[in-house]
Design a protein around this motif. Structure first.
Motif, mmCIF file in Angstrom:
data_model
loop_
_atom_site.group_PDB
_atom_site.id
_atom_site.type_symbol
_atom_site.label_atom_id
_atom_site.label_comp_id
_atom_site.label_asym_id
_atom_site.label_seq_id
_atom_site.Cartn_x
_atom_site.Cartn_y
_atom_site.Cartn_z
ATOM 1 N N GLU A 79 39.055 -67.655 -90.093
ATOM 2 C CA GLU A 79 38.578 -67.086 -88.824
ATOM 3 C C GLU A 79 38.052 -68.165 -87.887
ATOM 4 O O GLU A 79 38.250 -68.107 -86.678
ATOM 5 C CB GLU A 79 37.490 -66.042 -89.098
ATOM 6 C CG GLU A 79 38.089 -64.765 -89.630
ATOM 7 C CD GLU A 79 37.043 -63.777 -90.128
ATOM 8 O OE1 GLU A 79 37.464 -62.711 -90.618
ATOM 9 O OE2 GLU A 79 35.829 -64.084 -90.052
ATOM 10 N N THR A 80 37.376 -69.151 -88.457
ATOM 11 C CA THR A 80 36.842 -70.235 -87.637
ATOM 12 C C THR A 80 37.979 -71.024 -87.002
ATOM 13 O O THR A 80 37.956 -71.328 -85.812
ATOM 14 C CB THR A 80 35.980 -71.180 -88.519
ATOM 15 O OG1 THR A 80 34.955 -70.392 -89.109
ATOM 16 C CG2 THR A 80 35.364 -72.293 -87.704
ATOM 17 N N TYR A 81 38.978 -71.317 -87.812
ATOM 18 C CA TYR A 81 40.134 -72.050 -87.288
ATOM 19 C C TYR A 81 40.763 -71.272 -86.121
ATOM 20 O O TYR A 81 41.000 -71.811 -85.043
ATOM 21 C CB TYR A 81 41.164 -72.280 -88.397
ATOM 22 C CG TYR A 81 42.464 -72.881 -87.892
ATOM 23 C CD1 TYR A 81 42.517 -74.232 -87.544
ATOM 24 C CD2 TYR A 81 43.614 -72.109 -87.741
ATOM 25 C CE1 TYR A 81 43.697 -74.797 -87.055
ATOM 26 C CE2 TYR A 81 44.793 -72.662 -87.251
ATOM 27 C CZ TYR A 81 44.824 -74.012 -86.912
ATOM 28 O OH TYR A 81 45.983 -74.556 -86.428
ATOM 29 N N THR A 82 40.986 -69.980 -86.362
ATOM 30 C CA THR A 82 41.690 -69.186 -85.358
ATOM 31 C C THR A 82 40.853 -69.036 -84.086
ATOM 32 O O THR A 82 41.341 -69.253 -82.979
ATOM 33 C CB THR A 82 42.054 -67.802 -85.937
ATOM 34 O OG1 THR A 82 42.748 -68.032 -87.163
ATOM 35 C CG2 THR A 82 42.936 -67.018 -85.005
ATOM 36 N N SER A 83 39.583 -68.695 -84.232
ATOM 37 C CA SER A 83 38.809 -68.429 -83.013
ATOM 38 C C SER A 83 38.484 -69.714 -82.260
ATOM 39 O O SER A 83 38.570 -69.752 -81.039
ATOM 40 C CB SER A 83 37.541 -67.649 -83.338
ATOM 41 O OG SER A 83 36.648 -68.487 -84.029
ATOM 42 N N ASP A 84 38.132 -70.778 -82.977
ATOM 43 C CA ASP A 84 37.693 -71.981 -82.264
ATOM 44 C C ASP A 84 38.861 -72.887 -81.883
ATOM 45 O O ASP A 84 38.973 -73.303 -80.736
ATOM 46 C CB ASP A 84 36.709 -72.793 -83.122
ATOM 47 C CG ASP A 84 35.390 -72.072 -83.303
ATOM 48 O OD1 ASP A 84 35.212 -70.997 -82.699
ATOM 49 O OD2 ASP A 84 34.524 -72.582 -84.037
ATOM 50 N N ASN A 137 42.284 -70.259 -80.534
ATOM 51 C CA ASN A 137 42.036 -69.432 -79.343
ATOM 52 C C ASN A 137 41.194 -70.117 -78.265
ATOM 53 O O ASN A 137 41.242 -69.714 -77.114
ATOM 54 C CB ASN A 137 41.345 -68.127 -79.739
ATOM 55 C CG ASN A 137 42.255 -67.257 -80.585
ATOM 56 O OD1 ASN A 137 43.464 -67.505 -80.647
ATOM 57 N ND2 ASN A 137 41.688 -66.274 -81.256
ATOM 58 N N THR A 138 40.404 -71.089 -78.626
ATOM 59 C CA THR A 138 39.582 -71.726 -77.593
ATOM 60 C C THR A 138 40.127 -73.105 -77.222
ATOM 61 O O THR A 138 40.661 -73.277 -76.131
ATOM 62 C CB THR A 138 38.102 -71.791 -78.034
ATOM 63 O OG1 THR A 138 37.693 -70.480 -78.418
ATOM 64 C CG2 THR A 138 37.205 -72.296 -76.909
ATOM 65 N N ASN A 153 44.155 -72.861 -76.858
ATOM 66 C CA ASN A 153 44.596 -71.965 -75.793
ATOM 67 C C ASN A 153 44.190 -72.478 -74.418
ATOM 68 O O ASN A 153 44.994 -72.501 -73.488
ATOM 69 C CB ASN A 153 44.015 -70.569 -76.044
ATOM 70 C CG ASN A 153 44.571 -69.572 -75.064
ATOM 71 O OD1 ASN A 153 45.787 -69.503 -74.885
ATOM 72 N ND2 ASN A 153 43.698 -68.833 -74.397
ATOM 73 N N ARG A 160 34.876 -72.558 -72.787
ATOM 74 C CA ARG A 160 34.775 -71.110 -72.526
ATOM 75 C C ARG A 160 34.529 -70.840 -71.039
ATOM 76 O O ARG A 160 35.056 -69.890 -70.471
ATOM 77 C CB ARG A 160 33.671 -70.492 -73.393
ATOM 78 C CG ARG A 160 34.098 -70.355 -74.863
ATOM 79 C CD ARG A 160 33.176 -69.418 -75.623
ATOM 80 N NE ARG A 160 31.816 -69.921 -75.631
ATOM 81 C CZ ARG A 160 31.296 -70.678 -76.612
ATOM 82 N NH1 ARG A 160 32.016 -70.994 -77.660
ATOM 83 N NH2 ARG A 160 30.057 -71.093 -76.528
ATOM 84 N N ARG A 201 49.019 -71.269 -84.606
ATOM 85 C CA ARG A 201 48.482 -70.140 -85.360
ATOM 86 C C ARG A 201 48.948 -70.253 -86.815
ATOM 87 O O ARG A 201 50.070 -70.690 -87.064
ATOM 88 C CB ARG A 201 49.019 -68.851 -84.739
ATOM 89 C CG ARG A 201 48.099 -67.697 -84.781
ATOM 90 C CD ARG A 201 48.508 -66.635 -83.762
ATOM 91 N NE ARG A 201 47.940 -66.901 -82.443
ATOM 92 C CZ ARG A 201 46.648 -66.709 -82.139
ATOM 93 N NH1 ARG A 201 45.791 -66.260 -83.045
ATOM 94 N NH2 ARG A 201 46.197 -66.970 -80.920
#
Ligand code: MSP
Length: 514
Positions: free
Chosen positions: A349-354, A357-358, A361, A420, A508
């Protein structure tokens, strides 16, 4: 003159194989060292192996090899891990090296001359695994069992050389009072101060129950206690028996940070400073004592099968990349006073969100729009960047302050917040819609220029955490990473007309099936 910066890890016992604990501490130091280097400091980053003592002697015997051969094999493994993880230490000290042994003896002779040592006999509670005597109060507190291994403490009696630790009580107290941030986090400083109030016992400096160690000068039946030997590594690596300007390494002492796990704080915060006081040498500036990784909610243990050992770590790196591993260590690790739980799901989850996705992205969104709208050319003169130059400047200042105080997680957040904010700005100003109207071209150029320069600065601040991809990003923007810090960290380093390509930094990844 260039500012020096010095950071150290504990030296790791060679009778253990490298695991998440060792790699975590070394990665913390590595991130700090990289942050100081990009600020053009002259950095000395020290790590190494602790190779003497009864435990090494015993495991060598169990493996039918000499202690030196055992130490050689395992020290090589620790060194291999450093290059595997691209950790950027300046030196690797081994306590069996002649440079170390010679200088430890010289320092001990100096201690002897200073009157800080005496020979006496001692009986007390001994933790064999930790090679440490405990006071009656502490032995009682942990029910006469080792707080680390759980094995019963043994009653041991020895005739030894002692260091008069008790004589330094007042000076230590005064030091902690005048430098309340000497030990971080503050909860750990308070523990040390509390224990100091219980009173100090003199510390045995030598042992006679084994031979694998440095002989006591003038009393060769005695071997220098492994912990005393080990602590000196921090200055023997700097050849500090010669503290004069003739020694090119002397400039690195005192170290800015000794980074250690909480279980070895007493040695570093009390015994080591007291020895330095006795030698009339400067004390380290700060000590950071982090907490422990546990795994999937439980203490790591080989028998539970939840041990995060090297092969396990390598599966994470193969799947997510080295940056992802570092990111999880540095932003979700037990850097403060609480233990951290290593969970596969949290890692994902950390990999994906930070990172996906951040960081990924935001940077790909901005570069893609520039490629599409302006044919891959940095569109605007961003001299006048609205509120962005000030925001970026603030992020840079905060990041510098956080690194100086070893608040690595906060330093990462300084950069993430900037990203962000850029995302939010894009959502509010909608340059992708404006781009359809030729009359808005200048406005779009200005928005995207501001975004890209802010992303560039944020990613520069992320370099110590994510060295692989962040340097790739600088190269893609055609910006030399060897430019001085005050140029790189300034708004406007990215010039109009520079060639921009679309970046795709973090792909991803599917979560691994258990
Ligand atoms: N040789 C001594 C240190 C001498 S320093 C002058 C020693 N070595 S060790 O191999 O046991 O390494 C201990 C260090 O490993 C800890 O201080 C910490 O940095 C790291 N860790 C070991 N297990 C850990 C976790 N589970 N979690 C985080 N770090 C821990 O003690």
């Amino acid at each position: 003159m260039t500012r020096t910066a010095c950071i150290t890890t504990p030296i790791y016992y060679v009778n253990d194989r490298p695991h998440i604990g060792h790699i975590f501490t070394t990665t913390l130091c590595d991130a700090w060292a990289r942050a100081m280097r990009i600020q053009n400091c002259d950095v000395f980053f020290l790590t190494g192996t602790d190779e003497h003592g009864v435990k090494v002697e015993k495991s060598a015997a169990e493996h039918n090899v000499t202690p030196q051969a055992w130490a050689d094999t395992n020290a090589a493994e620790f060194q291999r891990v450093l290059s595997l993880f691209q950790l950027t230490n300046t030196d690797f000290i081994r306590t069996t090296q002649p440079r170390h042994e010679r200088q430890v003896q010289a320092f001990i002779e100096r201690l002897q001359k200073s009157g800080a040592l005496y020979k006496g006999s001692f009986e007390g509670w001994y933790d064999e695994g930790q090679e440490e005597y405990l006071t009656e109060t502490r032995a009682k507190e942990c029910e006469y069992k080792s707080s680390i291994s759980g094995k019963p403490l043994v009653r041991a009696k020895e005739e030894n050389w002692y260091f008069k630790l008790s004589a330094f009580s007042e000076r230590l107290k005064a030091h902690f009072e005048s430098q309340p941030n000497f030990v971080q986090p503050s909860a750990r400083m308070n523990e040390v101060i509390g224990r100091l109030r219980e009173g100090l016992q003199d510390v045995p400096m030598t042992r006679t129950n084994f031979t694998w160690g440095i002989p006591m000068p003038g009393d060769p039946g005695h071997v220098i206690y492994v912990w005393i030997d080990a602590l000196f590594n921090y200055i023997t690596a700097l050849d500090y028996t010669d503290a004069s300007e003739k020694n090119p390494r002397a400039r690195y002492w005192p170290a800015d940070w000794h980074v250690i796990g909480k279980e070895i704080l007493w040695f570093h915060a009390v015994i080591w400073p007291a020895m330095l006081m006795a030698l009339e040498l400067p004390l380290p500036k700060n000590i950071h004592a982090h907490s422990f990784w546990i795994s999937e909610g439980k203490k790591m243990s080989k028998s539970l099968g939840n041990f995060i050992d090297l092969p396990t770590i390598e599966t994470y790196i193969a799947r997510y990349g080295l940056d992802a591993w570092r990111w999880f260590m540095l932003t979700r690790g037990p850097i403060d006073a609480t233990d951290a739980d290593f969970r596969a799901v949290a890692f994902h989850e950390t990999y994906t969100s930070d990172l996906v996705n951040t960081v990924g992205n935001c940077s790909s969104r901005v570069t893609a729009m520039i490629v599409k709208t302006f044919n891959g050319e940095m569109p605007a003169d961003i001299e006048n960047g609205g509120t962005w130059p000030a925001r970026c400047q603030q992020a840079v200042t905060d990041w510098q302050k956080h690194f100086a105080q070893f608040q690595l997680t906060d330093a990462a957040e300084d950069a993430m917040k900037l990203l962000r904010d850029v995302d939010l700005f894009i959502n509010q100003t909608e340059p992708f819609k404006l781009a359809k109207d030729p009359a808005q071209r200048e406005r779009v150029a200005s928005i995207l220029g501001q975004c890209l320069e802010s992303v560039r600065i944020a990613l520069l601040l992320l370099e110590p955490f994510l060295p692989q991809k962040m340097s790739e990003f600088s190269t893609l923007l055609g910006m030399p990473s060897d430019a001085p810090w005050n140029v790189r960290s300034q708004w406007g380093y990215l010039k109009p007309g520079s060639t921009i390509t679309k970046v795709a930094l973090y792909p991803r990844v599917e979560i691994a099936k258990p």
